[in-house]
Scaffold this motif. Structure first.
Motif, PDB file in Angstrom:
ATOM      1  N   GLN A  57       1.202  -1.203  -0.327  1.00  0.00           N
ATOM      2  CA  GLN A  57       0.031   0.252   0.316  1.00  0.00           C
ATOM      3  C   GLN A  57       0.961   1.706   0.113  1.00  0.00           C
ATOM      4  OE1 GLN A  57      -2.841  -0.694   2.376  1.00  0.00           O
ATOM      5  NE2 GLN A  57      -3.589  -1.852   3.091  1.00  0.00           N
ATOM      6  N   GLY A  58       2.674   1.028   0.367  1.00  0.00           N
ATOM      7  CA  GLY A  58       2.999   2.430   0.408  1.00  0.00           C
ATOM      8  C   GLY A  58       3.132   3.087   2.100  1.00  0.00           C
ATOM      9  N   THR A  59       3.698   4.582   1.736  1.00  0.00           N
ATOM     10  CA  THR A  59       4.742   5.038   3.218  1.00  0.00           C
ATOM     11  C   THR A  59       3.415   4.865   4.148  1.00  0.00           C
ATOM     12  OG1 THR A  59       6.619   6.208   1.653  1.00  0.00           O
ATOM     13  CG2 THR A  59       6.007   6.334   3.885  1.00  0.00           C
ATOM     14  N   VAL A  60       3.955   4.956   5.061  1.00  0.00           N
ATOM     15  CA  VAL A  60       2.863   5.155   6.397  1.00  0.00           C
ATOM     16  C   VAL A  60       3.069   6.560   7.073  1.00  0.00           C
ATOM     17  CG1 VAL A  60       1.503   4.823   8.227  1.00  0.00           C
ATOM     18  CG2 VAL A  60       1.937   2.785   6.512  1.00  0.00           C
ATOM     19  N   TRP A  61       4.227   6.730   7.407  1.00  0.00           N
ATOM     20  CA  TRP A  61       4.467   7.733   7.770  1.00  0.00           C
ATOM     21  C   TRP A  61       6.535   7.555   7.316  1.00  0.00           C
ATOM     22  CZ3 TRP A  61       8.538   9.218  11.361  1.00  0.00           C
ATOM     23  CH2 TRP A  61       7.973  10.226  11.910  1.00  0.00           C
TER      24      TRP A  61
END
Length: 468
Positions: A57-61
């Motif tokens: 899903q990609g970058t969270v933080w």
């Protein structure tokens, strides 16, 4: 040999900088805050670059060495506390977790290795959350994503549930379902406890049962003294409007029949959910088991209760017209809950009723002089006082030296004499009335004769004139 030592040093130094490819599992309840750990052994004060990602899903933080931060998938619900960075703690805090937050996350510090954390979301659902007594309900525990290594145990009000839940598993979720009929003992907080890798994680939901809330349990005992008024409670949940309310009493042979007519339903001005009934005066035969029932959603809800009648019996010996010491006995129609008795002497004065405190303990009391006092028997159960019954002195007037009245023996004689006197008065009145009537009819007989004679003479004179 030198090459092996060199590789060992390189690997040791790398492990001191960052924990390499460590895997952790964290469970979080829906709506709570989940902490995804990411720790290094480096205590450097220099800025570090931290990146948290979710697989697929990609970058969270993430945070750059320049200090710039970037919030990705979870927007404002995910953050890393900066105060812990100097200690090598780069854990990710996710607030108000949701089912879709479950999955695999990875943490990388300065691009050196990564920490892998699997976040599993727990959710307990009870359907319906508010169940009518004796209706069907179910409690389910959903873990997303599921884990075949996890063990599920249900608790009810923090105690292990004796029921054995039906367990089902799929590739994406781990579900445990308990289905039963709603009873008072199943009301409260349902907790799903998941044990995984030696740790226990919990999630909870509350089941509310609606039905007859007073009395709460079948077989509840209601205590009343003989001759007093008593209310038999039957109160439904405020949200319910029961119909076709019926009160019955258990007779011999375990059969229920319509309660005595003296049992009056509560006033209609009270709450529609209150179907209590009143007895204006309790008699010894009123003791026994009563059943209150009402229709709710095409289902009849019932509650049984037992009325226990208390009274004081007295016994004494007479000797040459004098009454000796009296023994008072505290009797109840059901003593299964009674654990003790005590007696209190109450004296009536101009200032009111004064109590002399506990005089004696036990079911029996021997009294040599009743005087003007009243004796109260109090009976107790495991949780305190259950009720009391009082024996008044005027009922035992012979004990204070007065001559005992024999009302019970003379009542028949007095009633008979009263009827005889009334009969004689009626006969005399009838005779007097007849006498007065005769006097009115024959009061002037001579005058009636004279008037009749004069009338005849006038008729004769009239006839003579016509012939002339």
């Amino acid at each position: 040999m030198f090459l092996q030592v060199f590789l060992f040093v390189i690997m040791a130094s790398f492990s001191l900088a960052v924990s390499s490819l460590s895997e952790t599992e964290v469970f979080g309840e829906v709506g709570s805050t989940a902490v995804l750990p990411c720790n290094t052994n480096s205590l450097s004060k220099y800025p570090h670059a931290v990146v948290w990602q979710k697989d697929g899903q990609g970058t969270v933080w993430k945070k750059l060495k320049s200090g710039l931060q970037y919030r990705g998938l979870l927007t404002h619900r995910a953050q890393c506390p900066h105060t812990q960075f100097e200690r090598g703690n780069y854990s990710l805090w996710i607030s108000d977790v949701r089912e879709e937050d479950g999955g695999v996350y990875s943490c990388a510090v300065d691009g050196k290795g990564s920490t892998v954390v699997t976040l599993r979301i727990m959710k307990v659902t009870i359907s319906p959350a508010v169940a009518v007594l004796e209706s069907d309900f179910s409690a389910s525990c959903l873990v997303t994503p599921g884990s075949s290594a996890a063990r599920v145990q249900w608790k009810l009000n923090d105690k292990a549930l004796l029921l054995r839940p039906r367990l089902s598993q799929t590739d994406t979720a781990h579900t445990s379902v308990v289905a039963d009929r709603a009873t008072e003992r199943l009301a409260g907080r349902w907790t799903c406890a998941v044990t995984h890798q030696g740790k226990e994680w919990t999630a909870s939901a509350t089941l509310t049962i609606e039905g007859i809330i007073q009395p709460r349990d079948d077989g509840t005992r209601v205590y009343a003294s003989e001759g007093s008024a008593v209310t038999l409670p039957c109160v439904f949940s405020a949200a319910l409007s029961p119909g076709d309310t019926v009160w019955e009493k258990k007779e011999l042979g375990s059969q229920y029949r319509a309660a005595p007519r003296r049992l009056l339903l509560a006033s209609s001005s009270q709450s529609p959910a209150d179907k209590s009934a009143n007895l204006p005066e309790v008699l010894p035969e009123d003791g026994g088991t009563y059943r209150c029932s009402g229709m709710v959603n095409s289902q009849r809800l019932t509650r049984n209760m037992k009325l226990v009648v208390a009274k004081i019996e007295s016994s004494g010996q007479s000797n040459r017209g004098r009454v000796g010491p009296v023994t008072l006995t505290c009797r109840l129609s059901d003593t299964s809950e009674v654990t003790g008795y005590d007696w209190v002497r109450e004296v009536h004065s101009d200032d009111g009723v004064q109590s002399a405190g506990v005089i004696q303990r036990g079911k029996f009391l021997r009294v040599s002089n009743m005087s003007e006092a009243a004796w109260t028997c109090r009976y107790y159960g495991k949780e305190g006082i259950l009720g009391n019954v009082t024996h008044h002195a005027p009922q035992m007037s012979g004990l204070s030296g007065q001559k005992p009245t024999e009302v019970s023996q003379n009542t028949g004689v007095i009633v008979g004499l009263s009827f005889l006197l009334i009969f004689l008065l009626l006969v005399l009145f009838k005779m007097y009335w007849n006498h007065q009537r005769r006097k009115k009819i024959f009061q002037y007989p001579a005058l009636e004769t004279i008037v009749h004679t004069v009338s005849n003479e006038r008729e004769k004179q009239g006839k003579r004139r016509e012939t002339k």
